[in-house]
Write a protein that holds these residues in place. Structure first.
Motif, PDB file in Angstrom:
ATOM      1  N   ASP A   1       0.857  -1.180   0.000  1.00 34.22           N
ATOM      2  CA  ASP A   1       0.000   0.000   0.000  1.00 34.22           C
ATOM      3  C   ASP A   1       0.894   1.231   0.000  1.00 34.22           C
ATOM      4  OD1 ASP A   1      -2.012   1.849   0.140  1.00 34.22           O
ATOM      5  OD2 ASP A   1      -2.842   1.136   2.034  1.00 34.22           O
TER       6      ASP A   1
ATOM      7  N   SER B   1      -0.456   4.682  -4.211  1.00 34.44           N
ATOM      8  CA  SER B   1      -0.816   4.849  -5.622  1.00 34.44           C
ATOM      9  C   SER B   1      -0.914   3.478  -6.280  1.00 34.44           C
ATOM     10  CB  SER B   1       0.223   5.701  -6.363  1.00 34.44           C
ATOM     11  OG  SER B   1       1.394   4.948  -6.620  1.00 34.44           O
ATOM     12  N   LEU B   2      -1.746   3.400  -7.289  1.00 30.39           N
ATOM     13  CA  LEU B   2      -1.936   2.145  -8.004  1.00 30.39           C
ATOM     14  C   LEU B   2      -0.627   1.655  -8.617  1.00 30.39           C
ATOM     15  CD1 LEU B   2      -3.739  -0.081  -9.193  1.00 30.39           C
ATOM     16  CD2 LEU B   2      -4.238   1.470 -11.096  1.00 30.39           C
TER      17      LEU B   2
ATOM     18  N   ASP C   1       1.840   0.479  -6.023  1.00 23.91           N
ATOM     19  CA  ASP C   1       1.467  -0.845  -5.503  1.00 23.91           C
ATOM     20  C   ASP C   1       1.813  -1.936  -6.505  1.00 23.91           C
ATOM     21  OD1 ASP C   1       0.468   0.465  -3.296  1.00 23.91           O
ATOM     22  OD2 ASP C   1      -1.648   0.106  -3.770  1.00 23.91           O
TER      23      ASP C   1
ATOM     24  N   ILE D   1      -5.357  -4.478  -4.671  1.00 26.90           N
ATOM     25  CA  ILE D   1      -4.657  -3.320  -5.230  1.00 26.90           C
ATOM     26  C   ILE D   1      -5.542  -2.592  -6.235  1.00 26.90           C
ATOM     27  CG2 ILE D   1      -2.756  -2.682  -6.780  1.00 26.90           C
ATOM     28  CD1 ILE D   1      -1.089  -4.855  -5.339  1.00 26.90           C
ATOM     29  N   LEU D   2      -6.195  -3.341  -7.111  1.00 26.95           N
ATOM     30  CA  LEU D   2      -7.063  -2.725  -8.119  1.00 26.95           C
ATOM     31  C   LEU D   2      -8.287  -2.067  -7.477  1.00 26.95           C
ATOM     32  CD1 LEU D   2      -6.896  -5.474 -10.894  1.00 26.95           C
ATOM     33  CD2 LEU D   2      -5.707  -3.260 -10.854  1.00 26.95           C
TER      34      LEU D   2
ATOM     35  N   ARG E   1      -8.444  -0.708  -4.568  1.00 25.00           N
ATOM     36  CA  ARG E   1      -7.981   0.570  -4.009  1.00 25.00           C
ATOM     37  C   ARG E   1      -7.770   1.590  -5.122  1.00 25.00           C
ATOM     38  NH1 ARG E   1      -4.084  -2.218  -0.057  1.00 25.00           N
ATOM     39  NH2 ARG E   1      -2.628  -1.793  -1.725  1.00 25.00           N
ATOM     40  N   GLY E   2      -7.291   1.135  -6.290  1.00 25.27           N
ATOM     41  CA  GLY E   2      -7.129   2.034  -7.431  1.00 25.27           C
ATOM     42  C   GLY E   2      -8.459   2.613  -7.879  1.00 25.27           C
TER      43      GLY E   2
ATOM     44  N   ARG F   1      -9.569   5.223  -5.257  1.00 19.29           N
ATOM     45  CA  ARG F   1      -8.811   6.480  -5.356  1.00 19.29           C
ATOM     46  C   ARG F   1      -9.068   7.211  -6.671  1.00 19.29           C
ATOM     47  NH1 ARG F   1      -4.216   3.315  -2.876  1.00 19.29           N
ATOM     48  NH2 ARG F   1      -3.662   2.813  -4.999  1.00 19.29           N
TER      49      ARG F   1
ATOM     50  N   GLU G   1      -8.173   6.113  -9.668  1.00 13.67           N
ATOM     51  CA  GLU G   1      -7.110   5.855 -10.635  1.00 13.67           C
ATOM     52  C   GLU G   1      -7.554   4.887 -11.722  1.00 13.67           C
ATOM     53  OE1 GLU G   1      -3.017   5.821  -8.329  1.00 13.67           O
ATOM     54  OE2 GLU G   1      -4.574   4.794  -7.167  1.00 13.67           O
ATOM     55  N   LEU G   2      -8.619   4.143 -11.463  1.00 11.49           N
ATOM     56  CA  LEU G   2      -9.202   3.223 -12.436  1.00 11.49           C
ATOM     57  C   LEU G   2     -10.692   3.492 -12.532  1.00 11.49           C
ATOM     58  CD1 LEU G   2      -7.581  -0.199 -11.414  1.00 11.49           C
ATOM     59  CD2 LEU G   2      -7.055   1.158 -13.453  1.00 11.49           C
TER      60      LEU G   2
ATOM     61  N   LEU H   1      -2.752   0.122 -17.844  1.00 11.64           N
ATOM     62  CA  LEU H   1      -3.485   0.906 -16.859  1.00 11.64           C
ATOM     63  C   LEU H   1      -3.866   2.293 -17.360  1.00 11.64           C
ATOM     64  CD1 LEU H   1      -1.658  -0.142 -13.572  1.00 11.64           C
ATOM     65  CD2 LEU H   1      -3.829  -0.994 -14.501  1.00 11.64           C
TER      66      LEU H   1
END
Length: 194
Positions: A79, A82-83, A86, A133-134, A136-137, A140, A142-143, A186
């Motif tokens: 963690d 950031s994606l 990570d 991880i994804l 969390r992305g 945030r 980011e995805l 990504l």
């Protein structure tokens, strides 16, 4: 009750013997494959007696499970905030033993017992880490939120496996490219500007 009274009878289990057995099992799997794995071959490489192996691992499946789990043992869910951070941290941890994973994958394709162990002890735990991880992305921003994360995991891992397969397991090509292909994937999965 004293500490000596609480201990079970017999000599304490040796962590060095455990590690030697697991490492020897991995080495035999790498050189001889699942079919060529035998307790005798592991005994010779580990420098322990057969009884030591059988006390810890009652059968070939238990030996293989311990060896496969050891390939994933150092992989945690990073963690970094950031994606991509990570992903890079996960890559560094998982890539370190990619040669083992590739050989096990190749062997698993031809042996249903090995495939089951490979899937439950290595693939599923690593996919769970990647999913976290994804997720969390996504949280945030980011995805994109509409992504099928199982497909995204396949998109990330697939090119690495493909590259290793067409390069005959030569991990140096994958190492040289690092996470650049993942970064490119990504970028296409990031939220679109409104």
């Amino acid at each position: 009750m004293s500490a000596s009274a609480a201990r079970s009878p017999g000599r304490p289990r040796s962590t060095e013997a455990d590690a030697a057995i697991v490492q020897a099992t991995l080495e035999v799997l790498m050189t001889e494959g699942f079919r060529g794995l035998s307790v005798e071959a592991v005994r010779q490489r580990a420098g322990v007696g057969k009884a030591t192996i059988y006390r810890r691992f009652p059968d070939k499946e238990a030996l293989v499970r311990a060896a496969v789990e050891s390939v994933h043992a150092d992989v945690t869910t990073p963690d970094t905030g950031s994606l991509m951070g990570d992903i890079e941290a996960l890559w560094a941890a998982a890539y370190e033993r990619a040669d083992y994973a590739m050989r096990l994958l190749a062997d698993a394709a031809h042996h249903p017992d090995m495939h089951r162990i490979f899937r439950t002890a290595l693939v599923d735990p690593r996919r769970a880490v990647a999913r976290t991880i994804l997720e969390r992305g996504v949280e945030r921003g980011e995805l994109r939120a509409d992504l099928d994360l199982d497909t995204v995991i396949d998109l990330i891992v697939g090119p690495v496996i493909y590259r290793l397969l067409i390069d005959g397991g030569d991990t140096s090509v994958v190492a040289a490219r690092g996470t650049d292909p993942i970064r490119e994937i990504l970028v296409g999965l990031a939220p679109r500007p409104s």
